[in-house]
Write an enzyme that holds these catalytic residues in place. Structure first.
Site, short mmCIF file in Angstrom:
data_model
loop_
_atom_site.label_atom_id
_atom_site.label_comp_id
_atom_site.label_asym_id
_atom_site.label_seq_id
_atom_site.Cartn_x
_atom_site.Cartn_y
_atom_site.Cartn_z
N HIS A 54 0.86 -1.17 0.00
CA HIS A 54 0.00 0.00 0.00
C HIS A 54 0.91 1.24 0.00
O HIS A 54 2.13 1.13 0.17
CB HIS A 54 -0.89 0.01 1.25
CG HIS A 54 -2.05 -0.92 1.17
ND1 HIS A 54 -3.03 -0.98 2.13
CD2 HIS A 54 -2.38 -1.86 0.25
CE1 HIS A 54 -3.93 -1.90 1.80
NE2 HIS A 54 -3.56 -2.44 0.66
N GLU A 56 1.41 3.69 2.14
CA GLU A 56 2.18 3.92 3.37
C GLU A 56 3.32 2.91 3.48
O GLU A 56 4.44 3.24 3.88
CB GLU A 56 1.28 3.78 4.61
CG GLU A 56 0.05 4.64 4.59
CD GLU A 56 -1.15 3.93 4.01
OE1 GLU A 56 -1.01 3.27 2.96
OE2 GLU A 56 -2.23 4.03 4.60
N CYS A 79 -5.33 1.50 6.35
CA CYS A 79 -6.17 0.32 6.60
C CYS A 79 -5.89 -0.23 8.00
O CYS A 79 -4.74 -0.34 8.44
CB CYS A 79 -5.95 -0.74 5.53
SG CYS A 79 -4.27 -1.35 5.39
N CYS A 88 -1.79 -1.15 7.52
CA CYS A 88 -0.93 0.04 7.50
C CYS A 88 -1.03 0.82 8.81
O CYS A 88 -0.03 1.38 9.28
CB CYS A 88 -1.29 0.94 6.32
SG CYS A 88 -0.85 0.21 4.73
N1 LIG Z 1 -4.73 0.96 -1.47
C1 LIG Z 1 -4.62 1.30 -0.16
C2 LIG Z 1 -5.63 1.02 0.77
N2 LIG Z 1 -6.75 0.42 0.39
C3 LIG Z 1 -7.63 -0.26 1.34
O1 LIG Z 1 -7.17 -1.56 1.50
C4 LIG Z 1 -8.09 -2.48 0.94
C5 LIG Z 1 -7.34 -3.59 0.25
O2 LIG Z 1 -6.50 -4.21 1.20
P1 LIG Z 1 -5.48 -5.36 0.76
O3 LIG Z 1 -6.31 -6.53 0.35
O4 LIG Z 1 -4.66 -5.64 1.99
O5 LIG Z 1 -4.66 -4.77 -0.35
C6 LIG Z 1 -8.96 -1.65 0.00
O6 LIG Z 1 -10.24 -2.19 -0.15
C7 LIG Z 1 -9.01 -0.32 0.74
O7 LIG Z 1 -9.95 -0.37 1.80
N3 LIG Z 1 -5.46 1.37 2.04
C8 LIG Z 1 -4.32 1.97 2.44
O8 LIG Z 1 -4.17 2.28 3.63
N4 LIG Z 1 -3.34 2.27 1.56
C9 LIG Z 1 -3.44 1.97 0.26
O9 LIG Z 1 -2.50 2.27 -0.49
#
Ligand SMILES: Nc1c(N[C@@H]2O[C@H](COP(=O)(O)O)[C@@H](O)[C@H]2O)[nH]c(=O)[nH]c1=O
Length: 148
Positions: A54, A56, A79, A88
């Site tokens: 992600h 972060e 997240c 994160c």
């Molecule tokens: N791309 C993004 C987030 N995206 C969040 O994470 C979820 C996907 O989680 P995962 O399956 O672990 O990749 C997505 O649905 C959204 O809620 N969060 C963040 O802190 N930073 C990021 O850059």
């Protein structure tokens, strides 16, 4: 001391970075992040392909110094949950970040304010809503429930 104009410029840099996440990040939302120490950007990140960093996590992976005087500017609420990648919010806590500035909340029901709570409960200073309208105009189509 960081003034409001500087804070806005850091979030706008995070927003610019988030554009680079597309299209590889799909179906995850495109997020950008910068780490700031003593008024200077020391690391940058944006959402990688699903299962990879992600925003972060990428910024943290590129910065191996202590975080006790570092502020993270991130376009989306970090997240709180372990999905395809680690949480994160918990990683920011474990690494000892000083402050987190967030543009907009993540409506994903697994998050939805919980990422902010994780940070606050760990005693981290959180600022929510910086450049929210500008960030939301870009990221909203990629967030649940719009992200079909
Ligand atoms: N791309 C993004 C987030 N995206 C969040 O994470 C979820 C996907 O989680 P995962 O399956 O672990 O990749 C997505 O649905 C959204 O809620 N969060 C963040 O802190 N930073 C990021 O850059």
């Amino acid at each position: 001391m960081t003034n409001l104009a500087q804070e806005i410029s850091f979030m706008q840099r995070a927003l610019t970075l988030s554009h680079q996440a597309l299209p590889a990040c799909r179906p995850n939302p495109p997020v950008g992040c910068v780490l700031v120490k003593d008024g200077l950007i020391v690391s940058e990140g944006f959402t990688q392909a699903p299962g990879c960093h992600h925003a972060e996590a990428m910024a943290l992976a590129n910065y191996d110094q202590p975080l006790d005087d570092v502020t993270a500017y991130v376009t989306l609420e970090p997240c709180s949950f372990v999905g395809r990648t680690p949480s994160c919010a918990h990683t920011l806590v474990e690494k000892g970040i000083k402050r987190v500035v967030v543009a907009t909340l993540d409506p994903d029901p697994r998050n939805s304010g919980k990422g902010i709570d994780v940070l606050k409960q760990a005693g981290i200073e959180v600022t929510l809503g910086l450049c929210e309208d500008e960030v939301a105009a870009f990221i909203s189509p990629y967030l649940l429930p719009n992200n079909k």
